[in-house]
Motif scaffolding. Structure first.
Motif, PDB file in Angstrom:
ATOM      1  N   SER A   1      18.297 -40.178 -19.272  1.00 44.29           N
ATOM      2  CA  SER A   1      18.024 -38.652 -19.669  1.00 44.29           C
ATOM      3  C   SER A   1      19.121 -38.679 -20.880  1.00 44.29           C
ATOM      4  O   SER A   1      20.209 -39.359 -20.935  1.00 44.29           O
ATOM      5  CB  SER A   1      18.554 -37.377 -18.875  1.00 44.29           C
ATOM      6  N   PHE A   2      18.660 -38.068 -21.994  1.00 46.48           N
ATOM      7  CA  PHE A   2      19.204 -37.912 -23.301  1.00 46.48           C
ATOM      8  C   PHE A   2      19.268 -36.320 -23.820  1.00 46.48           C
ATOM      9  O   PHE A   2      18.488 -35.709 -23.572  1.00 46.48           O
ATOM     10  CB  PHE A   2      18.837 -38.740 -24.302  1.00 46.48           C
ATOM     11  N   GLY A   3      20.251 -35.799 -24.434  1.00 43.23           N
ATOM     12  CA  GLY A   3      20.480 -34.649 -24.754  1.00 43.23           C
ATOM     13  C   GLY A   3      21.771 -34.223 -25.321  1.00 43.23           C
ATOM     14  O   GLY A   3      22.415 -34.868 -25.470  1.00 43.23           O
ATOM     15  N   THR A   4      21.987 -32.772 -25.246  1.00 41.43           N
ATOM     16  CA  THR A   4      23.278 -32.307 -25.880  1.00 41.43           C
ATOM     17  C   THR A   4      23.954 -31.573 -24.656  1.00 41.43           C
ATOM     18  O   THR A   4      23.631 -30.832 -23.847  1.00 41.43           O
ATOM     19  CB  THR A   4      22.711 -31.077 -26.819  1.00 41.43           C
ATOM     20  N   MET A   5      25.217 -31.644 -24.638  1.00 40.52           N
ATOM     21  CA  MET A   5      26.403 -30.918 -23.919  1.00 40.52           C
ATOM     22  C   MET A   5      26.321 -29.362 -24.344  1.00 40.52           C
ATOM     23  O   MET A   5      26.724 -29.279 -25.459  1.00 40.52           O
ATOM     24  CB  MET A   5      27.607 -31.730 -23.744  1.00 40.52           C
ATOM     25  N   VAL A   6      26.209 -28.662 -23.224  1.00 39.49           N
ATOM     26  CA  VAL A   6      26.296 -27.207 -23.760  1.00 39.49           C
ATOM     27  C   VAL A   6      27.154 -26.501 -22.510  1.00 39.49           C
ATOM     28  O   VAL A   6      27.690 -27.052 -21.580  1.00 39.49           O
ATOM     29  CB  VAL A   6      24.776 -26.766 -23.758  1.00 39.49           C
ATOM     30  N   ILE A   7      27.482 -25.285 -22.736  1.00 37.92           N
ATOM     31  CA  ILE A   7      28.395 -24.232 -21.954  1.00 37.92           C
ATOM     32  C   ILE A   7      27.259 -23.033 -21.892  1.00 37.92           C
ATOM     33  O   ILE A   7      26.464 -22.414 -22.737  1.00 37.92           O
ATOM     34  CB  ILE A   7      29.596 -23.820 -22.618  1.00 37.92           C
ATOM     35  N   ASP A   8      27.175 -22.521 -20.558  1.00 33.64           N
ATOM     36  CA  ASP A   8      26.590 -21.464 -20.123  1.00 33.64           C
ATOM     37  C   ASP A   8      27.174 -20.974 -18.718  1.00 33.64           C
ATOM     38  O   ASP A   8      27.999 -21.597 -18.215  1.00 33.64           O
ATOM     39  CB  ASP A   8      24.969 -21.542 -20.115  1.00 33.64           C
ATOM     40  N   THR A   9      26.472 -19.636 -18.414  1.00 31.58           N
ATOM     41  CA  THR A   9      26.980 -19.242 -17.144  1.00 31.58           C
ATOM     42  C   THR A   9      26.093 -19.702 -15.932  1.00 31.58           C
ATOM     43  O   THR A   9      25.102 -19.616 -16.024  1.00 31.58           O
ATOM     44  CB  THR A   9      26.937 -17.692 -17.040  1.00 31.58           C
ATOM     45  N   LEU A  10      26.775 -19.999 -14.838  1.00 31.71           N
ATOM     46  CA  LEU A  10      26.036 -20.441 -13.582  1.00 31.71           C
ATOM     47  C   LEU A  10      26.237 -19.522 -12.637  1.00 31.71           C
ATOM     48  O   LEU A  10      27.371 -19.088 -12.221  1.00 31.71           O
ATOM     49  CB  LEU A  10      26.620 -21.879 -13.188  1.00 31.71           C
ATOM     50  N   ASN A  11      24.981 -18.936 -12.075  1.00 31.55           N
ATOM     51  CA  ASN A  11      25.181 -17.885 -11.058  1.00 31.55           C
ATOM     52  C   ASN A  11      24.543 -18.398  -9.723  1.00 31.55           C
ATOM     53  O   ASN A  11      23.833 -19.354  -9.577  1.00 31.55           O
ATOM     54  CB  ASN A  11      24.002 -16.630 -11.262  1.00 31.55           C
ATOM     55  N   PHE A  12      25.548 -17.748  -8.744  1.00 33.13           N
ATOM     56  CA  PHE A  12      25.324 -18.264  -7.215  1.00 33.13           C
ATOM     57  C   PHE A  12      24.767 -16.992  -6.672  1.00 33.13           C
ATOM     58  O   PHE A  12      25.732 -16.220  -6.097  1.00 33.13           O
ATOM     59  CB  PHE A  12      26.610 -18.879  -6.567  1.00 33.13           C
TER      60      PHE A  12
END
Length: 367
Positions: free
Chosen positions: A103-114
């Protein structure tokens, strides 16, 4: 931070829903004990594999942002192999799963909800996949990274341990993946519990390697050199768990001994033709008495014997490949020195990885 997520058996894999972004979007990802990152396919996507769900829409999340080439994450020397080919502004990843898929792509930041445990991880670092190679299943949006490394989910949660139950394939019952602020107490006198030391292998830095002793058939240990199992300081091989692989793969030297010994003791069974890579196949009959097979590990419990045994039942040993045909779920790993213990052998078992003590705990019949 502690967290709980529901997990589900899907065909021969285990998966869960990730609640990502603001507002939340849902991705259905496959669990992987060897993946150093979590990733999901995202829009815009130049070459995504076909999916049953829509890709994660980055423009719809107010908490989404991309990571740059000079970000702390992208410059982390521990991630050089994964993120080291950064030639533009954005931090790019390239993750490989064996020789079959990437898999190829861009590293990102976001919020992960549980949703289950009603908490969230702000600043969750993950991959946004935009292209791929090799086979991927349409029901999965991506991969949940539970391997070693600073970007695995357990590392980002600062968890001291995590556990999950591998419910039997075909079960309609969900289980849970749990992350702990403190490793649960283990009853060291419980005979259903096996504790095995873990170690690292510089050749495969994302995997949890087990201190493995060998395999026995009907109580007799196979005559296989300890170096084949990577026992001690041999870094050419070793033994890992792979819950994304249904069968157990043995190096050629070990598999040939295993196959020869099985052929010595399976005379009471009606042999059937091989099914793809599965060679040891039989007519399915309720009266069959199969050889007993056990995996043996170094004992990670301070008290007790030097070695501990994982004795497999028929469900863990056998795969039903056709109507009326079953095969022992052991395969020759022709192109690898690794021994890979697959998910079929682990059905019905809870696994707990203590990240502080470097111990893997098997709990039989816990699911």
């Amino acid at each position: 931070m502690g967290a709980i997520v529901d997990t589900y058996p899907i065909d021969d894999s285990y998966a869960l829903f990730l609640w990502i972004g603001t507002p939340v979007q849902i991705a259905f990802v496959q669990m992987d004990l060897g993946s150093p990152i979590t990733w999901t396919q995202c829009d815009p996507c130049s070459n995504c594999y076909p999916m049953q769900r829509s890709p994660f829409n980055t423009k719809e999340s107010s908490t989404f942002r991309e990571l740059g080439c000079y970000s702390e994450t992208c410059l982390d020397p521990r991630m050089k192999e994964l993120l080291g080919n950064c030639t533009s502004w954005t931090c790019r990843y390239n993750v490989n799963y064996g020789k079959e898929s990437s898999s190829f792509g861009t590293m990102v930041i976001d919020t992960l909800n549980f949703e289950r445990s009603n908490n969230e991880l702000k600043g969750f670092i993950m991959g946004c996949g935009d292209s791929y190679e090799g086979p991927y299943r349409a029901q999965f949006s991506g991969v949940l990274g539970l391997g070693r490394g600073p970007l695995s989910l357990q590392s980002q949660l600062n968890a001291k341990a995590f556990s999950f139950c591998l419910v039997n394939f075909g079960s309609q019952t969900a289980s849970t993946l749990e992350f702990y602020d403190r490793a649960p107490q283990i009853d060291k006198h419980d005979n259903s519990i096996i504790m095995v030391p873990l170690r690292e292998n510089s050749g495969y830095p994302n995997y949890y390697f087990l201190q493995f002793v060998g395999i026995s058939i009907n109580g007799f240990m196979l005559d296989v050199k300890s170096s084949v199992w990577g026992y001690g300081l041999n870094y050419d091989g070793g033994v890992i768990l792979d819950i994304g692989s249904i069968a157990t793969y043995l190096p050629s030297e070990a598999y040939n001994v295993f196959k020869l010994e099985i052929r010595k003791v399976d005379h009471n069974l009606t042999r059937e033709q091989a099914h793809e890579d599965l060679e040891l196949c039989y007519k399915d009959d309720s009266f069959n008495v199969y050889p007993s097979i056990a995996l043996h590990f170094e004992n990670g419990n301070v008290a007790g014997e030097n070695f501990v045994s994982f004795n497999m039942n028929n469900d863990q040993m056998l795969l039903r490949v056709d109507e009326g045909t079953v095969c022992l779920s052991f395969v020759e790993g022709k192109d690898s020195n690794l021994t890979v213990i697959g998910s079929n052998q682990l059905q019905g078992t809870q696994l707990m990885i203590d990240l502080v003590k470097e111990i893997l705990v098997f709990i039989h019949n816990k699911c």
